[in-house]
Scaffold this motif. Structure first.
Motif, PDB file in Angstrom:
ATOM      1  N   LEU A 119      -2.703  -8.702  -4.160  1.00 55.52           N
ATOM      2  CA  LEU A 119      -2.228  -8.820  -2.781  1.00 55.52           C
ATOM      3  C   LEU A 119      -0.977  -7.995  -2.543  1.00 55.52           C
ATOM      4  O   LEU A 119      -0.793  -7.415  -1.467  1.00 55.52           O
ATOM      5  CB  LEU A 119      -1.960 -10.281  -2.431  1.00 55.52           C
ATOM      6  CG  LEU A 119      -3.188 -11.153  -2.230  1.00 55.52           C
ATOM      7  CD1 LEU A 119      -2.784 -12.596  -1.957  1.00 55.52           C
ATOM      8  CD2 LEU A 119      -4.033 -10.624  -1.093  1.00 55.52           C
ATOM      9  N   VAL A 120      -0.104  -7.921  -3.526  1.00 54.90           N
ATOM     10  CA  VAL A 120       1.108  -7.112  -3.414  1.00 54.90           C
ATOM     11  C   VAL A 120       0.721  -5.653  -3.254  1.00 54.90           C
ATOM     12  O   VAL A 120       1.257  -4.938  -2.402  1.00 54.90           O
ATOM     13  CB  VAL A 120       2.028  -7.316  -4.640  1.00 54.90           C
ATOM     14  CG1 VAL A 120       3.181  -6.330  -4.628  1.00 54.90           C
ATOM     15  CG2 VAL A 120       2.536  -8.740  -4.681  1.00 54.90           C
ATOM     16  N   LEU A 121      -0.234  -5.215  -4.056  1.00 55.92           N
ATOM     17  CA  LEU A 121      -0.686  -3.824  -3.973  1.00 55.92           C
ATOM     18  C   LEU A 121      -1.319  -3.531  -2.622  1.00 55.92           C
ATOM     19  O   LEU A 121      -1.036  -2.500  -2.004  1.00 55.92           O
ATOM     20  CB  LEU A 121      -1.671  -3.528  -5.106  1.00 55.92           C
ATOM     21  CG  LEU A 121      -2.255  -2.127  -5.139  1.00 55.92           C
ATOM     22  CD1 LEU A 121      -1.144  -1.102  -5.379  1.00 55.92           C
ATOM     23  CD2 LEU A 121      -3.325  -2.017  -6.196  1.00 55.92           C
ATOM     24  N   VAL A 122      -2.150  -4.444  -2.144  1.00 52.70           N
ATOM     25  CA  VAL A 122      -2.793  -4.252  -0.842  1.00 52.70           C
ATOM     26  C   VAL A 122      -1.749  -4.213   0.271  1.00 52.70           C
ATOM     27  O   VAL A 122      -1.814  -3.359   1.167  1.00 52.70           O
ATOM     28  CB  VAL A 122      -3.841  -5.365  -0.577  1.00 52.70           C
ATOM     29  CG1 VAL A 122      -4.303  -5.365   0.869  1.00 52.70           C
ATOM     30  CG2 VAL A 122      -5.027  -5.199  -1.514  1.00 52.70           C
ATOM     31  N   ALA A 123      -0.753  -5.090   0.222  1.00 54.88           N
ATOM     32  CA  ALA A 123       0.290  -5.116   1.250  1.00 54.88           C
ATOM     33  C   ALA A 123       1.082  -3.813   1.250  1.00 54.88           C
ATOM     34  O   ALA A 123       1.354  -3.248   2.309  1.00 54.88           O
ATOM     35  CB  ALA A 123       1.220  -6.303   1.019  1.00 54.88           C
ATOM     36  N   ARG A 124       1.429  -3.321   0.081  1.00 54.55           N
ATOM     37  CA  ARG A 124       2.190  -2.064   0.011  1.00 54.55           C
ATOM     38  C   ARG A 124       1.327  -0.879   0.450  1.00 54.55           C
ATOM     39  O   ARG A 124       1.805   0.024   1.130  1.00 54.55           O
ATOM     40  CB  ARG A 124       2.730  -1.855  -1.393  1.00 54.55           C
ATOM     41  CG  ARG A 124       3.859  -2.811  -1.686  1.00 54.55           C
ATOM     42  CD  ARG A 124       4.776  -2.318  -2.770  1.00 54.55           C
ATOM     43  NE  ARG A 124       5.927  -3.182  -2.836  1.00 54.55           N
ATOM     44  CZ  ARG A 124       6.361  -3.773  -3.929  1.00 54.55           C
ATOM     45  NH1 ARG A 124       5.727  -3.574  -5.077  1.00 54.55           N
ATOM     46  NH2 ARG A 124       7.423  -4.538  -3.902  1.00 54.55           N
ATOM     47  N   LEU A 125       0.057  -0.861   0.067  1.00 52.59           N
ATOM     48  CA  LEU A 125      -0.831   0.231   0.478  1.00 52.59           C
ATOM     49  C   LEU A 125      -1.044   0.236   1.995  1.00 52.59           C
ATOM     50  O   LEU A 125      -1.091   1.302   2.609  1.00 52.59           O
ATOM     51  CB  LEU A 125      -2.170   0.145  -0.253  1.00 52.59           C
ATOM     52  CG  LEU A 125      -2.155   0.519  -1.729  1.00 52.59           C
ATOM     53  CD1 LEU A 125      -3.528   0.305  -2.352  1.00 52.59           C
ATOM     54  CD2 LEU A 125      -1.686   1.945  -1.927  1.00 52.59           C
ATOM     55  N   LEU A 126      -1.165  -0.940   2.593  1.00 54.92           N
ATOM     56  CA  LEU A 126      -1.313  -1.009   4.050  1.00 54.92           C
ATOM     57  C   LEU A 126      -0.051  -0.520   4.747  1.00 54.92           C
ATOM     58  O   LEU A 126      -0.118   0.156   5.772  1.00 54.92           O
ATOM     59  CB  LEU A 126      -1.646  -2.431   4.490  1.00 54.92           C
ATOM     60  CG  LEU A 126      -3.076  -2.888   4.240  1.00 54.92           C
ATOM     61  CD1 LEU A 126      -3.241  -4.360   4.611  1.00 54.92           C
ATOM     62  CD2 LEU A 126      -4.064  -2.035   5.002  1.00 54.92           C
ATOM     63  N   GLY A 127       1.100  -0.848   4.203  1.00 55.89           N
ATOM     64  CA  GLY A 127       2.354  -0.361   4.763  1.00 55.89           C
ATOM     65  C   GLY A 127       2.459   1.147   4.681  1.00 55.89           C
ATOM     66  O   GLY A 127       2.875   1.819   5.639  1.00 55.89           O
ATOM     67  N   ILE A 128       2.072   1.708   3.546  1.00 56.88           N
ATOM     68  CA  ILE A 128       2.097   3.162   3.363  1.00 56.88           C
ATOM     69  C   ILE A 128       1.088   3.831   4.285  1.00 56.88           C
ATOM     70  O   ILE A 128       1.389   4.839   4.927  1.00 56.88           O
ATOM     71  CB  ILE A 128       1.828   3.524   1.889  1.00 56.88           C
ATOM     72  CG1 ILE A 128       3.007   3.074   1.020  1.00 56.88           C
ATOM     73  CG2 ILE A 128       1.563   5.007   1.721  1.00 56.88           C
ATOM     74  CD1 ILE A 128       2.717   3.126  -0.464  1.00 56.88           C
ATOM     75  N   LEU A 129      -0.105   3.268   4.379  1.00 56.83           N
ATOM     76  CA  LEU A 129      -1.138   3.831   5.254  1.00 56.83           C
ATOM     77  C   LEU A 129      -0.690   3.799   6.709  1.00 56.83           C
ATOM     78  O   LEU A 129      -0.868   4.773   7.446  1.00 56.83           O
ATOM     79  CB  LEU A 129      -2.445   3.053   5.089  1.00 56.83           C
ATOM     80  CG  LEU A 129      -3.615   3.518   5.941  1.00 56.83           C
ATOM     81  CD1 LEU A 129      -4.026   4.931   5.555  1.00 56.83           C
ATOM     82  CD2 LEU A 129      -4.780   2.568   5.804  1.00 56.83           C
ATOM     83  N   GLY A 130      -0.068   2.703   7.135  1.00 56.51           N
ATOM     84  CA  GLY A 130       0.431   2.617   8.505  1.00 56.51           C
ATOM     85  C   GLY A 130       1.498   3.660   8.784  1.00 56.51           C
ATOM     86  O   GLY A 130       1.492   4.300   9.838  1.00 56.51           O
ATOM     87  N   ALA A 131       2.417   3.867   7.831  1.00 58.89           N
ATOM     88  CA  ALA A 131       3.468   4.877   8.009  1.00 58.89           C
ATOM     89  C   ALA A 131       2.872   6.270   8.085  1.00 58.89           C
ATOM     90  O   ALA A 131       3.325   7.108   8.872  1.00 58.89           O
ATOM     91  CB  ALA A 131       4.476   4.784   6.870  1.00 58.89           C
ATOM     92  N   LEU A 132       1.841   6.532   7.299  1.00 56.33           N
ATOM     93  CA  LEU A 132       1.204   7.854   7.320  1.00 56.33           C
ATOM     94  C   LEU A 132       0.429   8.090   8.615  1.00 56.33           C
ATOM     95  O   LEU A 132       0.433   9.200   9.148  1.00 56.33           O
ATOM     96  CB  LEU A 132       0.288   8.021   6.107  1.00 56.33           C
ATOM     97  CG  LEU A 132       0.992   8.144   4.756  1.00 56.33           C
ATOM     98  CD1 LEU A 132      -0.026   8.180   3.616  1.00 56.33           C
ATOM     99  CD2 LEU A 132       1.889   9.367   4.718  1.00 56.33           C
ATOM    100  N   VAL A 133      -0.219   7.053   9.134  1.00 56.52           N
ATOM    101  CA  VAL A 133      -0.940   7.193  10.403  1.00 56.52           C
ATOM    102  C   VAL A 133       0.038   7.485  11.540  1.00 56.52           C
ATOM    103  O   VAL A 133      -0.192   8.368  12.369  1.00 56.52           O
ATOM    104  CB  VAL A 133      -1.777   5.925  10.700  1.00 56.52           C
ATOM    105  CG1 VAL A 133      -2.254   5.892  12.142  1.00 56.52           C
ATOM    106  CG2 VAL A 133      -2.952   5.845   9.755  1.00 56.52           C
ATOM    107  N   VAL A 134       1.156   6.764  11.563  1.00 53.33           N
ATOM    108  CA  VAL A 134       2.169   6.987  12.599  1.00 53.33           C
ATOM    109  C   VAL A 134       2.742   8.401  12.485  1.00 53.33           C
ATOM    110  O   VAL A 134       2.891   9.104  13.489  1.00 53.33           O
ATOM    111  CB  VAL A 134       3.277   5.917  12.502  1.00 53.33           C
ATOM    112  CG1 VAL A 134       4.488   6.285  13.330  1.00 53.33           C
ATOM    113  CG2 VAL A 134       2.731   4.565  12.937  1.00 53.33           C
ATOM    114  N   ALA A 135       3.045   8.838  11.261  1.00 57.37           N
ATOM    115  CA  ALA A 135       3.569  10.201  11.067  1.00 57.37           C
ATOM    116  C   ALA A 135       2.536  11.238  11.494  1.00 57.37           C
ATOM    117  O   ALA A 135       2.883  12.253  12.101  1.00 57.37           O
ATOM    118  CB  ALA A 135       3.964  10.410   9.608  1.00 57.37           C
ATOM    119  N   GLY A 136       1.265  10.983  11.226  1.00 56.18           N
ATOM    120  CA  GLY A 136       0.211  11.908  11.634  1.00 56.18           C
ATOM    121  C   GLY A 136       0.068  11.998  13.145  1.00 56.18           C
ATOM    122  O   GLY A 136      -0.091  13.091  13.701  1.00 56.18           O
TER     123      GLY A 136
END
Length: 165
Positions: A119-136
């Protein structure tokens, strides 16, 4: 008349937001690997606590100012640009991360170390994915705004119409 100066200001704000978002992402990725002693050492020193609080307040106020500036400038570009032009589309893409952040959000509160590793990994990956989508989205809006400004300059020289493709 196309909102040229407003579009330039929006581009500048969006560039700062993309860069600050990427720096924040890098800090999150590499700062998470720092030992807890590094962070608690800053907070236990007498001057360290107030310095950390001051830096956090300044970062939050700066981020809020950028967010409000992007929102206002995007609205002005959307209202004043010709619908369907690249300037208009760039304004819509610039406002999209703001609206997406208001509508959707993922928040994992509490101590992540008490959660299972998956769950920790999934939470961090979702946070990273969200930041990358916003930057894109922000990067795409910058590109469209620049292309829209090139169209406006070409139209003013008489070599094309504004918003043409």
């Amino acid at each position: 008349m196309p909102p040229v100066r407003t579009a330039y200001a929006l581009i500048a704000v969006m560039v700062v937001m993309v860069l600050s978002g990427l720096v924040g992402l890098l800090l999150e990725l590499f700062g998470a690997g720092l030992p807890l002693v590094t962070w608690t050492g800053l907070l236990t020193e007498p001057g360290g606590r107030s310095a950390v609080v001051a830096v956090m307040v300044l970062l939050l106020l700066g981020n809020l100012a950028l967010w409000v500036a992007a929102l206002v400038l995007s609205i002005v570009v959307i209202v004043r640009a010709r619908r369907g032009s690249r300037l208009w589309t760039g304004g819509v893409l610039a406002i999209a991360p703001v609206l997406l952040g208001l509508l959707f959000g993922i928040d994992v509160s509490g101590d992540l170390d008490t959660l299972p590793d998956g769950l920790v990994l999934v939470a961090r990956l979702l946070g990273i994915l969200g930041a990358l989508v916003v930057a894109g989205l922000r990067a795409a809006s910058i590109v469209l705004l620049v292309l829209g400004l090139r169209e406006v300059r070409a139209a003013r020289r008489g070599s094309g119409r504004v918003g043409g493709r």
